[in-house]
Design an enzyme around this catalytic site. Sequence first.
Site, PDB file in Angstrom:
ATOM      1  N   ASP A  52       0.863  -1.196   0.000  1.00 31.16           N
ATOM      2  CA  ASP A  52       0.000   0.000   0.000  1.00 31.16           C
ATOM      3  C   ASP A  52       0.885   1.226   0.000  1.00 31.16           C
ATOM      4  OD1 ASP A  52      -3.248   0.427   0.824  1.00 31.16           O
ATOM      5  OD2 ASP A  52      -1.934   2.177   0.949  1.00 31.16           O
ATOM      6  N   ARG A  70     -19.460  -7.778   2.098  1.00 31.74           N
ATOM      7  CA  ARG A  70     -20.294  -6.723   2.693  1.00 31.74           C
ATOM      8  C   ARG A  70     -19.472  -6.019   3.761  1.00 31.74           C
ATOM      9  NH1 ARG A  70     -24.609 -10.671   4.745  1.00 31.74           N
ATOM     10  NH2 ARG A  70     -22.636 -11.741   5.058  1.00 31.74           N
ATOM     11  N   THR A 130     -13.662  -2.679  -8.036  1.00 32.87           N
ATOM     12  CA  THR A 130     -14.866  -2.567  -8.868  1.00 32.87           C
ATOM     13  C   THR A 130     -14.578  -1.588 -10.003  1.00 32.87           C
ATOM     14  OG1 THR A 130     -16.205  -2.981  -6.921  1.00 32.87           O
ATOM     15  CG2 THR A 130     -17.329  -2.019  -8.826  1.00 32.87           C
ATOM     16  N   LYS A 137     -20.552  -7.603 -11.272  1.00 39.56           N
ATOM     17  CA  LYS A 137     -20.380  -6.791 -10.056  1.00 39.56           C
ATOM     18  C   LYS A 137     -21.299  -5.567 -10.081  1.00 39.56           C
ATOM     19  CE  LYS A 137     -18.928  -4.972  -6.350  1.00 39.56           C
ATOM     20  NZ  LYS A 137     -19.300  -5.510  -5.055  1.00 39.56           N
ATOM     21  N   CYS A 192     -20.167   1.859  -1.749  1.00 37.66           N
ATOM     22  CA  CYS A 192     -20.253   1.182  -3.054  1.00 37.66           C
ATOM     23  C   CYS A 192     -21.510   1.497  -3.872  1.00 37.66           C
ATOM     24  CB  CYS A 192     -20.138  -0.323  -2.847  1.00 37.66           C
ATOM     25  SG  CYS A 192     -18.520  -0.807  -2.224  1.00 37.66           S
ATOM     26  N   LYS A 199     -24.541   1.812   7.962  1.00 41.20           N
ATOM     27  CA  LYS A 199     -25.262   0.654   8.482  1.00 41.20           C
ATOM     28  C   LYS A 199     -24.578   0.209   9.764  1.00 41.20           C
ATOM     29  CE  LYS A 199     -22.902  -2.899   5.776  1.00 41.20           C
ATOM     30  NZ  LYS A 199     -23.058  -4.061   4.928  1.00 41.20           N
ATOM     31  N   GLU A 221     -15.103  -8.322  -6.188  1.00 40.39           N
ATOM     32  CA  GLU A 221     -15.294  -8.673  -4.778  1.00 40.39           C
ATOM     33  C   GLU A 221     -16.739  -8.348  -4.368  1.00 40.39           C
ATOM     34  OE1 GLU A 221     -13.281 -10.197  -2.418  1.00 40.39           O
ATOM     35  OE2 GLU A 221     -15.276 -10.125  -1.530  1.00 40.39           O
ATOM     36  N   ASN A 229     -24.805  -4.799  -7.573  1.00 35.66           N
ATOM     37  CA  ASN A 229     -25.048  -3.630  -6.726  1.00 35.66           C
ATOM     38  C   ASN A 229     -26.249  -2.833  -7.214  1.00 35.66           C
ATOM     39  OD1 ASN A 229     -23.064  -4.220  -4.955  1.00 35.66           O
ATOM     40  ND2 ASN A 229     -21.648  -2.601  -5.554  1.00 35.66           N
TER      41      ASN A 229
HETATM   42  N1  LIG Z   1     -15.395  -1.531   0.744  1.00 37.05           N
HETATM   43  C1  LIG Z   1     -16.241  -2.426   0.291  1.00 37.05           C
HETATM   44  O1  LIG Z   1     -17.160  -2.811   0.988  1.00 37.05           O
HETATM   45  C2  LIG Z   1     -16.078  -3.012  -1.110  1.00 37.05           C
HETATM   46  C3  LIG Z   1     -16.777  -4.167  -1.456  1.00 37.05           C
HETATM   47  C4  LIG Z   1     -16.597  -4.704  -2.730  1.00 37.05           C
HETATM   48  C5  LIG Z   1     -15.752  -4.071  -3.652  1.00 37.05           C
HETATM   49  N2  LIG Z   1     -15.110  -2.921  -3.283  1.00 37.05           N
HETATM   50  C6  LIG Z   1     -14.219  -2.308  -4.286  1.00 37.05           C
HETATM   51  O2  LIG Z   1     -12.878  -2.681  -3.985  1.00 37.05           O
HETATM   52  C7  LIG Z   1     -11.975  -1.607  -4.269  1.00 37.05           C
HETATM   53  C8  LIG Z   1     -11.192  -1.244  -3.010  1.00 37.05           C
HETATM   54  O3  LIG Z   1     -12.107  -0.852  -2.029  1.00 37.05           O
HETATM   55  P1  LIG Z   1     -11.636  -0.488  -0.546  1.00 37.05           P
HETATM   56  O4  LIG Z   1     -12.872  -0.197   0.215  1.00 37.05           O
HETATM   57  O5  LIG Z   1     -10.693  -1.538  -0.036  1.00 37.05           O
HETATM   58  O6  LIG Z   1     -10.826   0.855  -0.856  1.00 37.05           O
HETATM   59  P2  LIG Z   1      -9.886   1.706   0.133  1.00 37.05           P
HETATM   60  O7  LIG Z   1      -9.875   3.073  -0.416  1.00 37.05           O
HETATM   61  O8  LIG Z   1     -10.262   1.436   1.546  1.00 37.05           O
HETATM   62  O9  LIG Z   1      -8.432   1.049  -0.067  1.00 37.05           O
HETATM   63  C9  LIG Z   1      -7.672   1.208  -1.233  1.00 37.05           C
HETATM   64  C10 LIG Z   1      -6.194   1.200  -0.821  1.00 37.05           C
HETATM   65  O10 LIG Z   1      -5.417   1.204  -2.016  1.00 37.05           O
HETATM   66  C11 LIG Z   1      -4.258   1.983  -1.761  1.00 37.05           C
HETATM   67  N3  LIG Z   1      -3.659   2.428  -3.026  1.00 37.05           N
HETATM   68  C12 LIG Z   1      -4.134   3.340  -3.908  1.00 37.05           C
HETATM   69  N4  LIG Z   1      -3.289   3.485  -4.938  1.00 37.05           N
HETATM   70  C13 LIG Z   1      -2.258   2.643  -4.725  1.00 37.05           C
HETATM   71  C14 LIG Z   1      -1.072   2.320  -5.436  1.00 37.05           C
HETATM   72  N5  LIG Z   1      -0.794   2.915  -6.601  1.00 37.05           N
HETATM   73  N6  LIG Z   1      -0.235   1.410  -4.898  1.00 37.05           N
HETATM   74  C15 LIG Z   1      -0.527   0.816  -3.716  1.00 37.05           C
HETATM   75  N7  LIG Z   1      -1.621   1.082  -3.007  1.00 37.05           N
HETATM   76  C16 LIG Z   1      -2.487   1.971  -3.495  1.00 37.05           C
HETATM   77  C17 LIG Z   1      -4.767   3.136  -0.911  1.00 37.05           C
HETATM   78  O11 LIG Z   1      -3.717   3.749  -0.189  1.00 37.05           O
HETATM   79  C18 LIG Z   1      -5.788   2.445  -0.018  1.00 37.05           C
HETATM   80  O12 LIG Z   1      -5.260   2.063   1.232  1.00 37.05           O
HETATM   81  C19 LIG Z   1     -12.845  -0.472  -4.816  1.00 37.05           C
HETATM   82  O13 LIG Z   1     -12.867  -0.571  -6.215  1.00 37.05           O
HETATM   83  C20 LIG Z   1     -14.213  -0.785  -4.253  1.00 37.05           C
HETATM   84  O14 LIG Z   1     -15.260  -0.286  -5.054  1.00 37.05           O
HETATM   85  C21 LIG Z   1     -15.233  -2.389  -2.042  1.00 37.05           C
END
Ligand SMILES: NC(=O)c1ccc[n+]([C@@H]2O[C@H](COP(=O)([O-])OP(=O)(O)OC[C@H]3O[C@@H](n4cnc5c(N)ncnc54)[C@H](O)[C@@H]3O)[C@@H](O)[C@H]2O)c1
Length: 448
Positions: free
Chosen positions: A30, A153, A119, A221, A277, A337, A150, A225
């Site tokens: 990260d 929830r 996503t 996906k 999302c 939620k 992914e 949603n």
């Molecule tokens: N949160 C959910 O409930 C959920 C569920 C299903 C799908 N998603 C999808 O999954 C994806 C990630 O969601 P999330 O909630 O984990 O996002 P988030 O923003 O919590 O985490 C993303 C992470 O990626 C890191 N990042 C960004 N650019 C980077 C790079 N170039 N190199 C390394 N790290 C980098 C960021 O620092 C951050 O910590 C999104 O597309 C989201 O739509 C989320």
Amino acid sequence: MRVTVLGAGRVGLTTALSLAYSGHEVTCIDKREDVLDSIRRGQPTFYEPGVAELLGQTNVQFSYPLTPESASARVLMVAVGTPPLADGRADLSAVESVASDVASLLPDGGNTVFTIKSTVPPGTSRWIQNLIDDSLAANNAKVTVAANPEFLRGSSSLMDTLCPDRIVLGTSDAASKATLLELYQPIVDQRFVFPAEITRPNRSRPVPVVTTTPLNAELIKYVSNAFLAARLSFVNEIAGLAERVGGDITQVMYGVGLDPRIGSSYLAAGVGWGGPCFGKDTSALLRLAEDNDYDMPVLQSTIAVNQRQRRAVVEKLERTLGTLQGKTVGLLGLAYKANTGEVHDSPALAVASGLTAAGARVRGYDPMAEAAAKRWYPHVDIEYSRSALEAAHDCDAVMVMCEWQEFKELPLPQLASVMKGKALLDAKNVLDRRSVEQSGLTYLGMGR
Ligand SMILES: NC(=O)c1ccc[n+]([C@@H]2O[C@H](COP(=O)([O-])OP(=O)(O)OC[C@H]3O[C@@H](n4cnc5c(N)ncnc54)[C@H](O)[C@@H]3O)[C@@H](O)[C@H]2O)c1
């Protein structure tokens, strides 16, 4: 199998932990030093049952930046954020950035499956494949882009990644498909003892695997949603009608949901959907349709009904109190939620803004989301309280905005005794009307 997960947010961290727990050798990258520091101290940056415990039980390596070694893992899992741009489209810059990192770092002869878990709009995997192929032109390495969306929830991420209801693998390349099937085999077979901190859900075993094209996987996906959001907006639209003709939406949807063609989940009326999302993914889908000169009236209405529902809650309270000007309103629940500290696109914060715009003073309490609300919504004028009773003190009305267990068990007579007014608006329909009325308060529900 050697796996590198890119991104250590909710999805990246739970994916890394689940893959490590199921027997793989996982590195998680990260770019945010504060995120890595916190995880290395054993403190995930989000609240989620079992995550901190699994951090201690697995051996994931957390680091930055990506190196030739971590880029040449057999599988790269891309879990970086895809937040909405101002026009509603998904911001794919983080996916693009890690793709170019991989293309520039992968050593000659390297071979990896660049698996997009984030996503992304349909067509993204193809675009990223072209981008990587162009950069790799002079290099004898191979990267195959696959889509593996992914479905976890927000309040049960680990449970959903360790025992998902389905795994969707989008790839047209036979070798990549075989690699991803091998990666997921322990999870498909549920070939491990479930962590003690998490309850295994009652889902089919083996876990169903859908193998399809990248584009279909990306569509699956977005459609999932959008479908869930549409279902809830439809229920909320009916709730408004039920209220006007004297019905009770909770009884109506119980009866409707017993039809196996409909099913009983996602039928609860309330203040509407939110979270990180649904809003961004429905907007991105709508923009994709626009880009393809296609009208999607059902999806447009899904979003419009949801916005109306947030306004309807404020209007309902305004009608009850006569005016909101100079009134004090206690909001119980700020997260979108229960069982999460997540506040992005939380209906409670939209309602808080609506209340203050109408002249009310807002007190807020949430067992988990106060810090996130202060951080992400500093412009929403809320006086934060340390308990539900403190938030309700001297209030003209109290609104239950979230289904946290402690709100379902509110000490109603005590609540009534500390409030100035009598209105209790149950924006998630989680309270028992009779108990509320017996405590001397006026019950206002959604569609009942
Ligand atoms: N949160 C959910 O409930 C959920 C569920 C299903 C799908 N998603 C999808 O999954 C994806 C990630 O969601 P999330 O909630 O984990 O996002 P988030 O923003 O919590 O985490 C993303 C992470 O990626 C890191 N990042 C960004 N650019 C980077 C790079 N170039 N190199 C390394 N790290 C980098 C960021 O620092 C951050 O910590 C999104 O597309 C989201 O739509 C989320």
